[in-house]
Design an enzyme around this catalytic site. Structure first.
Site, PDB file in Angstrom:
ATOM      1  N   THR A   1       1.011  -1.128  -0.078  1.00 18.51           N
ATOM      2  CA  THR A   1       0.076  -0.058   0.100  1.00 18.51           C
ATOM      3  C   THR A   1       0.785   1.187   0.229  1.00 18.51           C
ATOM      4  O   THR A   1       2.256   1.281  -0.229  1.00 18.51           O
ATOM      5  CB  THR A   1      -1.130  -0.192   1.202  1.00 18.51           C
ATOM      6  OG1 THR A   1      -1.981   0.920   1.001  1.00 18.51           O
ATOM      7  CG2 THR A   1      -0.269   0.211   2.700  1.00 18.51           C
ATOM      8  N   ASN A   2       0.297   2.323   0.222  1.00 19.86           N
ATOM      9  CA  ASN A   2       1.145   3.674   0.459  1.00 19.86           C
ATOM     10  C   ASN A   2       0.440   4.462   1.450  1.00 19.86           C
ATOM     11  O   ASN A   2      -0.530   4.241   2.218  1.00 19.86           O
ATOM     12  CB  ASN A   2       1.091   4.429  -0.975  1.00 19.86           C
ATOM     13  CG  ASN A   2      -0.212   4.797  -1.408  1.00 19.86           C
ATOM     14  OD1 ASN A   2      -1.210   5.615  -0.732  1.00 19.86           O
ATOM     15  ND2 ASN A   2      -0.920   4.153  -2.439  1.00 19.86           N
TER      16      ASN A   2
END
Ligand code: PMT
Length: 395
Positions: A200-201
């Site tokens: 993810t980020n």
């Protein structure tokens, strides 16, 4: 604001405070019974205005003018509204200052009922609410839950922050984006590696949700296609569609594109996803492990190629270097009408923070830089520019 004699009157203190915090000027009229639940001093202190309860001041005979209050207000919000008050509003029983104010009010009226579940369900109450709504009042439905009687059911006055959102929606009906549909992507995406891991980020969703909130306050009907975030938003004009992966965000954007007058792609979408997702947890026995990644669908490019020509498309660019050049490239490649550049080089900009520093580049090549601001104010700048550019393209 009108406050009537219900135990929920204690929440009117929080409501007054929340409205004042949102910039409203609040004057409160209470019924005599409401004073048994909350003191005028509390509401006067929070609203920074004197409270009115009686028709006249017994000390000096001064009249309290219900007419001037009704003319002064932009909205008459009665919260909590008891069954008795709603009955009096319907039949015009003007035996207290709140009802006389209601009868002479020239502004929209909103009513947040609060009572026990059986009183709420009673045909008299339901009929009164139907008549009030037919006469143009906004009914802010009560919530279900534990009631003062100890019973459980529908009848609890809606929570103050939600009432504020309803008030915003009432004013939004006359806003600059009234009648327009806006689609927004927000937050990160998560790409599954195995049942316990994902890629993810750092996107928190704050920027996208701030744009959604501001657009809803301007009267737009907003749909947010949201990756997993902890940020919360309740607004009657906002629908949130939760997704997890880039593919899910693409599918949801595609199926909600029809009817959108404008699209804002604020999400931080994964550019790559895991080619072979493991169905069991990957063990650490090997000394190294290679994940094969394949590109995801570029949602912005797809929307740019498939949208109606009249649909305004705004994208974002989050850059670490050669910011302006990269953002301009994305604007052209993805067929955007406008791109909002934020750079990881700028302190307080981009992911997670409550602030952002943006540069807006429009299709005609105009570049406008903005100083560091709260994401709420940045949302206003973005929407002001979108509205201006969309108007220009129509003229
Ligand atoms: O959520 P916050 O913590 O408040 O942070 C806000 C933000 C930094 C995430 C936001 O301001 C922002 O910059 N969003 C875009 C981040 C990004 O992915 O930028 P990009 O340069 O990689 O992508 C360019 C554009 O293409 C973006 O509009 C993006 O949504 C879109 N895109 C990218 C990849 C992809 N597969 N599909 C897309 O639609």
């Amino acid at each position: 604001m009108g406050v009537t004699g219900s135990i929920a009157a204690y929440k009117s203190a929080l409501l007054v405070r929340a409205l004042v915090k949102e910039g409203a000027e609040v004057k409160v009229v209470m019924t005599p019974m409401a004073k048994q639940f909350i003191t005028p001093l509390t509401l006067a202190t929070l609203s920074k205005n004197p409270i009115v309860v009686d028709f006249y001041n017994p000390e000096n005979g001064d009249w309290n003018s219900h007419v001037s209050l009704g003319i002064w207000a932009d909205l008459f919000l009665i919260a909590p509204a008891t069954a008795a008050t709603m009955g009096k509003m319907v039949s015009g029983v003007a035996d207290n200052l709140l009802i006389t104010t209601y009868l002479s009010a020239k502004c929209p009226v909103a009513v947040a009922p609060a009572m026990d579940l059986d009183m709420y369900k009673h045909p008299s109450t339901q009929e009164n609410m139907r008549i009030l709504s037919e006469r143009g009042a906004y009914i802010i439905e009560p919530a279900a839950g534990e009631l003062a009687s100890g019973l459980e059911g529908k009848g609890r006055m809606e929570e103050p922050d939600r009432i504020v959102a309803h008030v915003e929606a009432i004013f939004a009906k006359e806003g600059s984006m009234a009648g327009r549909n806006l689609l927004i992507t927000a937050g990160p995406t998560c790409e599954t590696i195995d049942p316990v891991r994902y890629i993810t980020n750092h996107s928190s969703g704050k920027m996208g949700y701030a744009i959604a909130h501001e657009a809803a306050n301007r009267g737009a009907k907003v749909k947010i296609i949201s990756g997993p975030v902890t940020v919360k938003l309740f607004h009657p004009n906002v629908e949130i569609i939760n997704v997890t992966s880039a593919q899910e965000m693409f599918e949801a954007t595609k199926s909600n594109l029809d009817g959108a007058d404008a699209v804002v792609l604020c999400a931080a979408v994964a550019d790559f996803t895991v080619a072979e997702k493991a169905d069991k947890k990957i063990k650490r026995e090997k000394s190294d492990y290679n994940l094969r990644l394949t590109p995801t669908q570029d949602i912005a490019a797809w929307v740019g190629a498939n949208k109606r020509p009249s649909t305004f498309l705004a994208g974002f660019a989050l850059e670490t270097n050669d910011e302006l050049e990269n953002a301009k490239g994305k604007l052209v490649r993805k067929n955007l009408d406008m791109i909002v550049l934020n750079s990881m080089q700028d302190k307080g900009a981009g992911f997670k923070t409550d602030t952002n520093k943006i540069t807006i580049i429009s299709r005609d090549g105009a570049v406008e830089e903005f100083p560091l601001k709260s994401k709420e104010l940045v949302a206003m700048d973005i929407l002001d520019n979108m509205e201006r550019l969309q108007r220009c393209s129509k003229d």
